[in-house]
Design an enzyme around this catalytic site. Sequence first.
Site, PDB file in Angstrom:
ATOM      1  N   GLY A  13       0.567  -1.131  -0.136  1.00  0.00           N
ATOM      2  CA  GLY A  13      -0.031   0.037  -0.029  1.00  0.00           C
ATOM      3  C   GLY A  13       0.755   1.250   0.017  1.00  0.00           C
ATOM      4  O   GLY A  13       2.121   1.320   0.009  1.00  0.00           O
ATOM      5  N   ASP A  14       0.141   2.410  -0.108  1.00  0.00           N
ATOM      6  CA  ASP A  14       0.921   3.815  -0.129  1.00  0.00           C
ATOM      7  C   ASP A  14       1.709   3.849  -1.276  1.00  0.00           C
ATOM      8  O   ASP A  14       2.912   4.606  -1.203  1.00  0.00           O
ATOM      9  CB  ASP A  14       1.659   4.088   1.355  1.00  0.00           C
ATOM     10  N   GLU A  15       1.552   3.513  -2.164  1.00  0.00           N
ATOM     11  CA  GLU A  15       2.617   3.311  -3.477  1.00  0.00           C
ATOM     12  C   GLU A  15       2.276   4.501  -4.357  1.00  0.00           C
ATOM     13  O   GLU A  15       3.057   4.559  -5.327  1.00  0.00           O
ATOM     14  CB  GLU A  15       2.498   1.890  -4.326  1.00  0.00           C
ATOM     15  N   LYS A  17      -0.939   5.141  -5.514  1.00  0.00           N
ATOM     16  CA  LYS A  17      -1.819   4.929  -6.549  1.00  0.00           C
ATOM     17  C   LYS A  17      -2.659   6.137  -6.966  1.00  0.00           C
ATOM     18  O   LYS A  17      -3.242   6.184  -8.063  1.00  0.00           O
ATOM     19  CB  LYS A  17      -2.711   3.732  -5.926  1.00  0.00           C
ATOM     20  N   GLY A  18      -3.009   7.095  -5.920  1.00  0.00           N
ATOM     21  CA  GLY A  18      -4.102   8.162  -6.068  1.00  0.00           C
ATOM     22  C   GLY A  18      -3.412   8.980  -7.550  1.00  0.00           C
ATOM     23  O   GLY A  18      -4.248   9.128  -8.424  1.00  0.00           O
ATOM     24  N   GLY A  41      -5.906   6.088   1.577  1.00  0.00           N
ATOM     25  CA  GLY A  41      -5.522   7.531   1.602  1.00  0.00           C
ATOM     26  C   GLY A  41      -4.835   7.937   0.510  1.00  0.00           C
ATOM     27  O   GLY A  41      -3.704   7.511   0.142  1.00  0.00           O
ATOM     28  N   HIS A  42      -5.635   8.034  -0.608  1.00  0.00           N
ATOM     29  CA  HIS A  42      -5.006   8.325  -1.990  1.00  0.00           C
ATOM     30  C   HIS A  42      -4.992   9.993  -2.135  1.00  0.00           C
ATOM     31  O   HIS A  42      -5.780  10.690  -1.993  1.00  0.00           O
ATOM     32  CB  HIS A  42      -6.023   7.778  -2.979  1.00  0.00           C
ATOM     33  N   THR A 126      -6.389   0.418  10.800  1.00  0.00           N
ATOM     34  CA  THR A 126      -6.397   1.889  10.778  1.00  0.00           C
ATOM     35  C   THR A 126      -7.544   2.616  11.563  1.00  0.00           C
ATOM     36  O   THR A 126      -7.813   3.624  11.629  1.00  0.00           O
ATOM     37  CB  THR A 126      -6.677   2.336   9.341  1.00  0.00           C
ATOM     38  N   GLN A 211      -5.054  -0.107  -0.834  1.00  0.00           N
ATOM     39  CA  GLN A 211      -3.862  -1.076  -0.288  1.00  0.00           C
ATOM     40  C   GLN A 211      -3.319  -1.772  -1.311  1.00  0.00           C
ATOM     41  O   GLN A 211      -3.171  -1.227  -2.419  1.00  0.00           O
ATOM     42  CB  GLN A 211      -4.555  -2.164   0.606  1.00  0.00           C
ATOM     43  N   THR A 286      -4.109   8.401   5.940  1.00  0.00           N
ATOM     44  CA  THR A 286      -5.210   8.324   7.071  1.00  0.00           C
ATOM     45  C   THR A 286      -4.952   8.325   8.506  1.00  0.00           C
ATOM     46  O   THR A 286      -5.683   8.979   9.120  1.00  0.00           O
ATOM     47  CB  THR A 286      -5.550   6.899   6.499  1.00  0.00           C
ATOM     48  N   ARG A 291       5.634   5.652   8.428  1.00  0.00           N
ATOM     49  CA  ARG A 291       5.787   4.220   7.882  1.00  0.00           C
ATOM     50  C   ARG A 291       7.067   3.606   7.861  1.00  0.00           C
ATOM     51  O   ARG A 291       7.986   4.277   7.864  1.00  0.00           O
ATOM     52  CB  ARG A 291       5.584   4.432   6.271  1.00  0.00           C
ATOM     53  N   LYS A 317       7.786   7.903  -7.016  1.00  0.00           N
ATOM     54  CA  LYS A 317       8.696   8.543  -5.995  1.00  0.00           C
ATOM     55  C   LYS A 317      10.221   8.181  -6.253  1.00  0.00           C
ATOM     56  O   LYS A 317      11.178   8.061  -5.313  1.00  0.00           O
ATOM     57  CB  LYS A 317       8.379   7.978  -4.620  1.00  0.00           C
ATOM     58  N   GLY A 400       7.930  13.396  -8.382  1.00  0.00           N
ATOM     59  CA  GLY A 400       7.541  14.467  -7.382  1.00  0.00           C
ATOM     60  C   GLY A 400       6.142  14.454  -7.049  1.00  0.00           C
ATOM     61  O   GLY A 400       5.375  13.612  -7.472  1.00  0.00           O
TER      62      GLY A 400
HETATM   63  P1  GDP Z   1      -1.759   5.703  -2.044  1.00  0.00           P
HETATM   64  O1  GDP Z   1      -2.383   5.436  -1.028  1.00  0.00           O
HETATM   65  O2  GDP Z   1      -1.097   4.485  -3.006  1.00  0.00           O
HETATM   66  O3  GDP Z   1      -2.423   6.576  -2.939  1.00  0.00           O
HETATM   67  O4  GDP Z   1      -0.397   6.390  -1.616  1.00  0.00           O
HETATM   68  P2  GDP Z   1      -0.337   7.860  -0.694  1.00  0.00           P
HETATM   69  O5  GDP Z   1      -1.377   8.710  -1.314  1.00  0.00           O
HETATM   70  O6  GDP Z   1      -0.830   7.400   0.639  1.00  0.00           O
HETATM   71  O7  GDP Z   1       1.244   8.180  -0.948  1.00  0.00           O
HETATM   72  C1  GDP Z   1       1.543   8.967  -2.073  1.00  0.00           C
HETATM   73  C2  GDP Z   1       2.385  10.145  -1.400  1.00  0.00           C
HETATM   74  O8  GDP Z   1       3.405  10.547  -1.985  1.00  0.00           O
HETATM   75  C3  GDP Z   1       1.304  11.338  -1.371  1.00  0.00           C
HETATM   76  O9  GDP Z   1       1.699  12.372  -0.345  1.00  0.00           O
HETATM   77  C4  GDP Z   1       1.938  12.001  -2.866  1.00  0.00           C
HETATM   78  O10 GDP Z   1       1.517  13.328  -2.996  1.00  0.00           O
HETATM   79  C5  GDP Z   1       2.983  11.539  -2.881  1.00  0.00           C
HETATM   80  N1  GDP Z   1       3.707  11.216  -4.168  1.00  0.00           N
HETATM   81  C6  GDP Z   1       2.948  10.525  -5.318  1.00  0.00           C
HETATM   82  N2  GDP Z   1       3.845  10.465  -6.144  1.00  0.00           N
HETATM   83  C7  GDP Z   1       5.218  11.013  -5.929  1.00  0.00           C
HETATM   84  C8  GDP Z   1       6.093  11.102  -6.440  1.00  0.00           C
HETATM   85  O11 GDP Z   1       6.496  10.436  -7.666  1.00  0.00           O
HETATM   86  N3  GDP Z   1       7.456  11.566  -5.801  1.00  0.00           N
HETATM   87  C9  GDP Z   1       7.218  12.072  -4.557  1.00  0.00           C
HETATM   88  N4  GDP Z   1       8.076  12.736  -3.781  1.00  0.00           N
HETATM   89  N5  GDP Z   1       5.968  11.754  -4.041  1.00  0.00           N
HETATM   90  C10 GDP Z   1       4.862  11.469  -4.544  1.00  0.00           C
END
Ligand code: GDP
Length: 414
Positions: A13-15, A17-18, A41-42, A126, A211, A286, A291, A317, A400
């Site tokens: 999770g937290d990859e 995806k959003g 939490g996307h 959570t 997730q 969330t 982490r 990232k 970013g």
């Molecule tokens: P999700 O649950 O898979 O959608 O992931 P999260 O939203 O919890 O975590 C992604 C976090 O990384 C968020 O704060 C995004 O703004 C940030 N983010 C997304 N893509 C990138 C990236 O390519 N680089 C960086 N530094 N941050 C990113």
Amino acid sequence: MAPAVAVIGAQWGDEAKGKIVHFLSRNADLCVRFNGGPNAGHTVVDQYGEARLHQVPAGALHPHCLGVLAHGMVLDPWALWEELESLRTQGRPKPQIFLSERIHLILPSHRIREEREGAAAKLGTTRKGIGPAYMDRVARRGLRFLDLFNLEYLQEKLRAEHEAFGGFDPEKVLSDLLRFRDEFEKCAGDAQALISEAISHGKTVVFEGAQGTLLDVDFGTYPYVTSSPTTVHGIPWGTGVWPEFSAVVGVAKAYTTRVGAGPFPTEDHTELGKRLREAGREYGATTGRPRRCGWLDLVALRYAQRINGFTHLALTKLDVLSGFPEIRVAVAYRLGRRRVEDFPSTWELARVVPIYEVLPGWREDISGLRDFEKLPKEAKAYVRFVEEALGVPVSLIGTGREAEALIVREEFWS
Ligand code: GDP
């Protein structure tokens, strides 16, 4: 055949995806959440600021895209109100959403039960009531959106929950639920019919996983998992539709993180792990929890690839790795004297030691880069190493936080 695109977390999770779903939905008609609930939490960062989405599908931030909450989700009505309000105060257009009438609702008593049953502490959940809501669903004592139209059933359910668990005002919950029903009745119905008709009429549908694969209730590191399927199999399970996918996009961070308890072989307990956490802002969207951070794990990703059959990878990232002199990647594990190539059981996973390959890092700041060719050669080599190891093209690369900080390798999107 219309494009049906699945977006699935490849790790814990937290990859990010959003952001990937938001990008892939830019021309979509429907964006469908099929599993989980407000435990997701996307995050999407666009011209309106940072949207933290928990139940609203990320594609629904585009005004033309209808966000569908399919029956495989568990929905917290109060959290949905809050989320829509926070999007409104950012000045965003109101997202269009459609609820499956079969969706199960999370009640205040589900959160209370999660605390009492100790799952929150033991499994690092959570605390959103997700597990108890799914338990009620399979125990055939849940409350679906449809059930809000049967006043007798609704009152009896609230009475029984109150008698057994207390901790909430049944009159207030009843009146809130009736208000919720009246507000959403016009945009609720048979989501299975809606999605399958959209597909047969050639519309574009993006399925947004919540997730990640290693948290899947069956394929993940059980019992340190979530309560629903998080893999591509969750799509037919949670929507009743099994389309021919034009793409199954696995989303993996360029390193690995995990929240809560459970084995995590490549976790880095040194300063490097802390540096990944700070550079990547690895605190839960969330829960705010820090982490656990570590290196990319190709054993786990090969497993995710086998389970989901990814056609594309989004490596997010990558910018976070800038400035690390060396980058480690686990290519296999050692278990005692044995070399392990396949992802083992949870209990063996807790005992393995990763075998790392060490790749050279790069110094340059790559934030916001959008052209693959402009990446430092070590960063390109890292991406190529991953795609060769998995046999899947890395067709999107995150550089970013902002929505546009993304390298799109068009050659892989024919
Ligand atoms: P999700 O649950 O898979 O959608 O992931 P999260 O939203 O919890 O975590 C992604 C976090 O990384 C968020 O704060 C995004 O703004 C940030 N983010 C997304 N893509 C990138 C990236 O390519 N680089 C960086 N530094 N941050 C990113």
